[in-house]
Design an enzyme around this catalytic site. Structure first.
Site, PDB file in Angstrom:
ATOM      1  N   LEU A  18      15.312  35.955  31.067  1.00  0.00           N
ATOM      2  CA  LEU A  18      14.827  34.653  31.661  1.00  0.00           C
ATOM      3  C   LEU A  18      15.886  34.041  32.741  1.00  0.00           C
ATOM      4  O   LEU A  18      15.778  33.939  33.702  1.00  0.00           O
ATOM      5  CB  LEU A  18      14.850  33.516  30.430  1.00  0.00           C
ATOM      6  CG  LEU A  18      14.589  31.855  30.823  1.00  0.00           C
ATOM      7  CD1 LEU A  18      13.104  32.011  31.558  1.00  0.00           C
ATOM      8  CD2 LEU A  18      14.498  31.108  29.396  1.00  0.00           C
ATOM      9  N   LYS A  60      27.118  36.478  30.668  1.00  0.00           N
ATOM     10  CA  LYS A  60      25.686  36.405  30.946  1.00  0.00           C
ATOM     11  C   LYS A  60      25.215  37.323  30.138  1.00  0.00           C
ATOM     12  O   LYS A  60      25.273  38.562  29.508  1.00  0.00           O
ATOM     13  CB  LYS A  60      25.437  37.263  32.436  1.00  0.00           C
ATOM     14  CG  LYS A  60      25.742  36.083  33.571  1.00  0.00           C
ATOM     15  CD  LYS A  60      25.555  36.411  34.767  1.00  0.00           C
ATOM     16  CE  LYS A  60      25.890  35.454  35.959  1.00  0.00           C
ATOM     17  NZ  LYS A  60      25.455  36.189  37.153  1.00  0.00           N
ATOM     18  N   ALA A  90      18.376  36.025  25.440  1.00  0.00           N
ATOM     19  CA  ALA A  90      19.185  35.771  24.260  1.00  0.00           C
ATOM     20  C   ALA A  90      19.007  34.326  24.150  1.00  0.00           C
ATOM     21  O   ALA A  90      19.548  33.763  23.041  1.00  0.00           O
ATOM     22  CB  ALA A  90      20.473  36.233  24.644  1.00  0.00           C
ATOM     23  N   ASP A  98      19.700  40.162  35.119  1.00  0.00           N
ATOM     24  CA  ASP A  98      20.870  39.913  35.713  1.00  0.00           C
ATOM     25  C   ASP A  98      22.359  40.015  35.221  1.00  0.00           C
ATOM     26  O   ASP A  98      23.348  39.975  36.145  1.00  0.00           O
ATOM     27  CB  ASP A  98      20.856  38.548  36.424  1.00  0.00           C
ATOM     28  CG  ASP A  98      20.967  37.561  35.271  1.00  0.00           C
ATOM     29  OD1 ASP A  98      20.740  37.839  34.005  1.00  0.00           O
ATOM     30  OD2 ASP A  98      21.750  36.357  35.585  1.00  0.00           O
TER      31      ASP A  98
HETATM   32  C1  BG6 Z   1      21.435  33.989  27.961  1.00  0.00           C
HETATM   33  C2  BG6 Z   1      22.392  33.750  29.065  1.00  0.00           C
HETATM   34  O1  BG6 Z   1      19.843  34.190  28.618  1.00  0.00           O
HETATM   35  O2  BG6 Z   1      21.352  33.204  26.898  1.00  0.00           O
HETATM   36  C3  BG6 Z   1      23.699  33.198  28.338  1.00  0.00           C
HETATM   37  O3  BG6 Z   1      22.473  34.634  30.133  1.00  0.00           O
HETATM   38  C4  BG6 Z   1      23.371  32.278  27.310  1.00  0.00           C
HETATM   39  O4  BG6 Z   1      24.577  32.907  29.360  1.00  0.00           O
HETATM   40  C5  BG6 Z   1      22.378  33.045  26.200  1.00  0.00           C
HETATM   41  O5  BG6 Z   1      24.727  32.241  26.478  1.00  0.00           O
HETATM   42  C6  BG6 Z   1      22.241  31.967  25.160  1.00  0.00           C
HETATM   43  O6  BG6 Z   1      21.508  31.031  25.468  1.00  0.00           O
HETATM   44  P1  BG6 Z   1      21.176  29.354  24.568  1.00  0.00           P
HETATM   45  O7  BG6 Z   1      20.271  28.843  25.704  1.00  0.00           O
HETATM   46  O8  BG6 Z   1      20.521  29.880  23.454  1.00  0.00           O
HETATM   47  O9  BG6 Z   1      22.577  28.713  24.521  1.00  0.00           O
HETATM   48 MG    MG Z   2      20.318  36.548  32.297  1.00  0.00          MG
END
Ligand code: BG6
Ligand code: MG
Length: 218
Positions: A11, A46, A116, A171
């Site tokens: 995403l 990332k 994630a 990415d």
């Molecule tokens: C990933 C991002 O998609 O999600 C990370 O690339 C981020 O930078 C991770 O820490 C967790 O995201 P969230 O929204 O649960 O804090």
């Molecule tokens: Mg990403």
């Protein structure tokens, strides 16, 4: 022989440019703790979960915090991140993504999300794309983050396809590794120098034809 049957999209930084908001929010937290976060250091974050990202940042700044403070800081970062996301609209979907997905739909290739982020559904709702994905694997469903392949293997399982019949768009270095660890074809979205190990690196989805991706299976 493997055949393209499904595409799994990360995403943040692939479908929508939220990667810049994650970076801005982490950078401001680092600044608050008295150090800076470079774009190169940000590459390590990332694709990595919120708490793991915080641990990496604290290691960069050589800062030690107790568990309670870490939880509070992660919650503050998330609040800041979500505030930044408020300015986003459906226009902020990255160029060419919707058109590319239209090509997939026309060719009966399944579409899944593998992120994630625990905010994935919220972000997708914000950009009006929740119904684009036949499955959503997000940070609330997984026990092992990227580079473990769990995120994408779950996605393939949900879609009823073999991992080897999937392409992953990513990415993040950790995301490309996760795709490869799962036996999938990995397409990097970004800088070829950063996303080494990908089967192909694209700068974005604009003008990307399905034939280019199908070619990776020949
Ligand atoms: C990933 C991002 O998609 O999600 C990370 O690339 C981020 O930078 C991770 O820490 C967790 O995201 P969230 O929204 O649960 O804090
Ligand atoms: Mg990403």
């Amino acid at each position: 022989m493997s055949q393209l049957k499904a595409c799994l999209f990360d995403l943040d930084g692939v479908v929508v440019d939220t990667a810049q908001f994650h970076y801005a929010a982490w950078k401001s937290l680092a600044n608050q703790l008295g150090f800076d976060l470079t774009p190169e250091q940000n590459e390590q974050l990332k694709g990595v979960s919120r708490m793991e990202s915080l641990d990496i940042i604290l290691e960069i700044g050589n800062v030690k915090l107790d568990e309670g403070t870490k939880q509070r800081m992660a919650a503050e970062k998330n609040q800041h991140y979500l505030e930044l996301c408020q300015q986003m609209t459906p226009e902020d979907v990255l160029p060419g993504v919707r058109d590319f997905m239209d090509q997939l739909v026309a060719a009966s290739i399944k579409i899944g999300l593998g992120s994630a982020s625990k905010n994935a559904r919220l972000i997708l709702a914000h950009i009006n794309m929740l119904d684009r994905f036949a499955t959503i694997v997000d940070g609330t469903r997984i026990t092992k983050g990227k580079p473990d392949p769990e995120t994408f293997l779950l996605g393939a399982q949900d879609l009823g396809v073999e991992p080897t019949d999937c392409v992953v768009f990513e990415d993040a270095v950790a995301g490309i590794q996760a795709a490869k660890n799962g036996g999938m074809v990995a397409v990097g979205v970004g800088d070829p120098a950063v996303l080494a190990g990908s089967n192909l690196v694209i700068t974005g989805f604009e003008d990307l034809s399905l034939a280019t991706i199908q070619y990776l299976f020949e």
